[in-house]
Design a protein around this motif. Sequence first.
Motif, mmCIF file in Angstrom:
data_model
loop_
_atom_site.group_PDB
_atom_site.id
_atom_site.type_symbol
_atom_site.label_atom_id
_atom_site.label_comp_id
_atom_site.label_asym_id
_atom_site.label_seq_id
_atom_site.Cartn_x
_atom_site.Cartn_y
_atom_site.Cartn_z
ATOM 1 N N UNK A 73 1.268 -1.268 0.067
ATOM 2 C CA UNK A 73 0.150 0.122 -0.086
ATOM 3 C C UNK A 73 0.450 1.319 -0.298
ATOM 4 N N UNK A 74 2.351 1.338 0.090
ATOM 5 C CA UNK A 74 3.179 2.459 0.656
ATOM 6 C C UNK A 74 3.164 2.687 -0.317
ATOM 7 N N UNK A 75 3.705 1.703 -1.124
ATOM 8 C CA UNK A 75 4.556 2.024 -2.532
ATOM 9 C C UNK A 75 3.262 1.931 -3.633
ATOM 10 N N UNK A 76 2.237 1.352 -3.153
ATOM 11 C CA UNK A 76 1.328 2.174 -4.286
ATOM 12 C C UNK A 76 0.692 3.516 -4.274
ATOM 13 N N UNK A 77 1.057 4.065 -3.289
ATOM 14 C CA UNK A 77 0.731 5.415 -2.470
ATOM 15 C C UNK A 77 2.248 6.433 -3.117
ATOM 16 N N UNK A 78 3.420 5.523 -2.707
ATOM 17 C CA UNK A 78 4.686 6.151 -3.724
ATOM 18 C C UNK A 78 4.163 6.326 -5.071
ATOM 19 N N UNK A 79 4.087 4.859 -5.658
ATOM 20 C CA UNK A 79 4.181 5.249 -7.305
ATOM 21 C C UNK A 79 3.461 6.184 -7.825
ATOM 22 N N UNK A 81 2.115 8.970 -6.339
ATOM 23 C CA UNK A 81 2.560 10.350 -5.887
ATOM 24 C C UNK A 81 4.129 10.702 -6.986
ATOM 25 N N UNK A 82 4.615 10.006 -6.976
ATOM 26 C CA UNK A 82 5.791 9.892 -8.727
ATOM 27 C C UNK A 82 4.916 10.173 -9.788
ATOM 28 N N UNK A 83 4.224 9.268 -10.358
ATOM 29 C CA UNK A 83 3.006 9.803 -11.435
ATOM 30 C C UNK A 83 2.696 10.957 -11.285
ATOM 31 N N UNK A 84 2.053 11.473 -10.392
ATOM 32 C CA UNK A 84 1.685 12.774 -10.696
ATOM 33 C C UNK A 84 2.763 13.884 -10.498
ATOM 34 N N UNK A 85 3.611 13.711 -9.754
ATOM 35 C CA UNK A 85 5.581 14.723 -9.469
ATOM 36 C C UNK A 85 5.852 14.247 -11.329
ATOM 37 N N UNK A 86 5.809 13.183 -11.987
ATOM 38 C CA UNK A 86 6.122 13.335 -13.395
ATOM 39 C C UNK A 86 4.784 13.850 -14.461
ATOM 40 N N UNK A 87 3.978 13.655 -14.104
ATOM 41 C CA UNK A 87 3.097 14.935 -15.008
ATOM 42 C C UNK A 87 3.049 16.650 -14.957
ATOM 43 N N UNK A 88 3.492 16.258 -13.665
ATOM 44 C CA UNK A 88 3.486 18.172 -13.769
ATOM 45 C C UNK A 88 5.058 18.681 -13.600
ATOM 46 N N UNK A 89 6.069 18.321 -13.856
ATOM 47 C CA UNK A 89 7.655 18.172 -13.949
ATOM 48 C C UNK A 89 6.875 18.135 -15.714
ATOM 49 N N UNK A 90 6.555 17.762 -16.542
ATOM 50 C CA UNK A 90 6.162 17.774 -18.131
ATOM 51 C C UNK A 90 4.824 18.870 -18.544
ATOM 52 N N UNK A 91 3.848 19.155 -17.524
ATOM 53 C CA UNK A 91 2.646 20.198 -17.466
ATOM 54 C C UNK A 91 3.662 21.260 -17.497
ATOM 55 N N UNK A 92 4.495 21.551 -16.289
ATOM 56 C CA UNK A 92 4.488 22.887 -15.686
ATOM 57 C C UNK A 92 5.575 22.648 -14.513
ATOM 58 N N UNK A 93 7.132 22.580 -15.973
ATOM 59 C CA UNK A 93 8.702 22.840 -15.337
ATOM 60 C C UNK A 93 8.726 23.796 -14.649
ATOM 61 N N UNK A 94 7.868 25.199 -14.709
ATOM 62 C CA UNK A 94 8.408 26.404 -14.591
ATOM 63 C C UNK A 94 7.978 26.395 -13.140
ATOM 64 N N UNK A 95 7.312 25.531 -13.350
ATOM 65 C CA UNK A 95 6.018 26.044 -11.369
ATOM 66 C C UNK A 95 6.694 25.084 -10.418
ATOM 67 N N UNK A 96 6.664 23.700 -11.454
ATOM 68 C CA UNK A 96 8.329 22.879 -10.837
ATOM 69 C C UNK A 96 9.217 23.827 -10.358
ATOM 70 N N UNK A 134 10.608 17.006 -2.056
ATOM 71 C CA UNK A 134 9.460 17.481 -2.059
ATOM 72 C C UNK A 134 8.665 16.095 -2.024
ATOM 73 N N UNK A 135 8.825 15.062 -1.852
ATOM 74 C CA UNK A 135 7.697 13.672 -1.337
ATOM 75 C C UNK A 135 9.065 13.010 -0.279
ATOM 76 N N UNK A 136 10.259 13.227 -0.403
ATOM 77 C CA UNK A 136 10.564 12.198 0.662
ATOM 78 C C UNK A 136 11.054 11.484 0.241
ATOM 79 N N UNK A 137 10.846 10.941 -0.981
ATOM 80 C CA UNK A 137 11.048 9.953 -1.180
ATOM 81 C C UNK A 137 12.735 9.463 -2.271
ATOM 82 N N UNK A 138 13.738 8.603 -0.904
ATOM 83 C CA UNK A 138 14.580 7.466 -1.945
ATOM 84 C C UNK A 138 14.794 6.288 -1.560
ATOM 85 N N UNK A 139 15.811 5.724 -2.584
ATOM 86 C CA UNK A 139 15.818 4.845 -3.153
ATOM 87 C C UNK A 139 15.451 3.887 -1.512
ATOM 88 N N UNK A 140 17.001 4.709 -1.016
ATOM 89 C CA UNK A 140 17.402 3.639 0.782
ATOM 90 C C UNK A 140 15.300 3.266 1.373
#
Length: 231
Positions: A73-79, A81-96, A134-140
């Motif tokens: 459930x945590x992994x799904x939430x992280x994924x 959040x990352x997908x939302x962030x990926x879309x935001x970076x594509x649509x509005x990189x200056x705001x990000x 921003x999200x506090x997600x790291x590989x470790x």
Amino acid sequence: MLKRHRENHKLENVGWLRAAVLGANDGIVSTSSLILGVAASHAAHSSILVAGVAGLVAGAMSMATGEYISVQSQADTEQAALETERIELHDNPSAEHHELTGIYFARGLDAALAKQVADKLMAHDALGAHARDELGITEAMSAKPLQAAFASALSFSIGALLPLLAATLAPSNYMVPILVIASLVFLAVLGGMAAKAGGADLKKGILRVTFWSALSMAVSTAIGAMLGTAV
């Protein structure tokens, strides 16, 4: 030549330490409490051991299932959040970019340096920078469901095996006191190891684990004695 300064913190141990201590502690407490409760009901020695084995298997499977569902459930939430962030970076990189600059500015960098750091990090790995800062997600620290499930099941099984072996090897007439003493010794060692690995106070770690575990075993024994029938 400057010597590299190394600080020996224990924070890197938090993830595996939590899962290992929780699993092993639960294995010792639940299995010893189950065996003591059944023994207090005046069940036969073979029935006590069957209950202990059943508790080990059921507990290990329960720990694995619960940990897998929780971490997945945590992994799904992280994924998500990352997908939302990926879309935001594509649509509005200056705001990000502005958002990342604000994060570094809030952490103490001056405005020009914060912007420069954001420039560099977004050019190198924009999603990674936002995931980390921003999200506090790291590989470790990212969720690993199968690893967590296996670690929990293994640590529970090892913990449960200790009181089960004590009950198996102890003479029937002395099984209860031997099991209680052995379990408390196992728990004290576990609490001490956890405290040492985490850099916490040794005495507090030992007392915390043994007190609550002894209480659990006492309650289970009392219930078994009240509900059991002498044979």
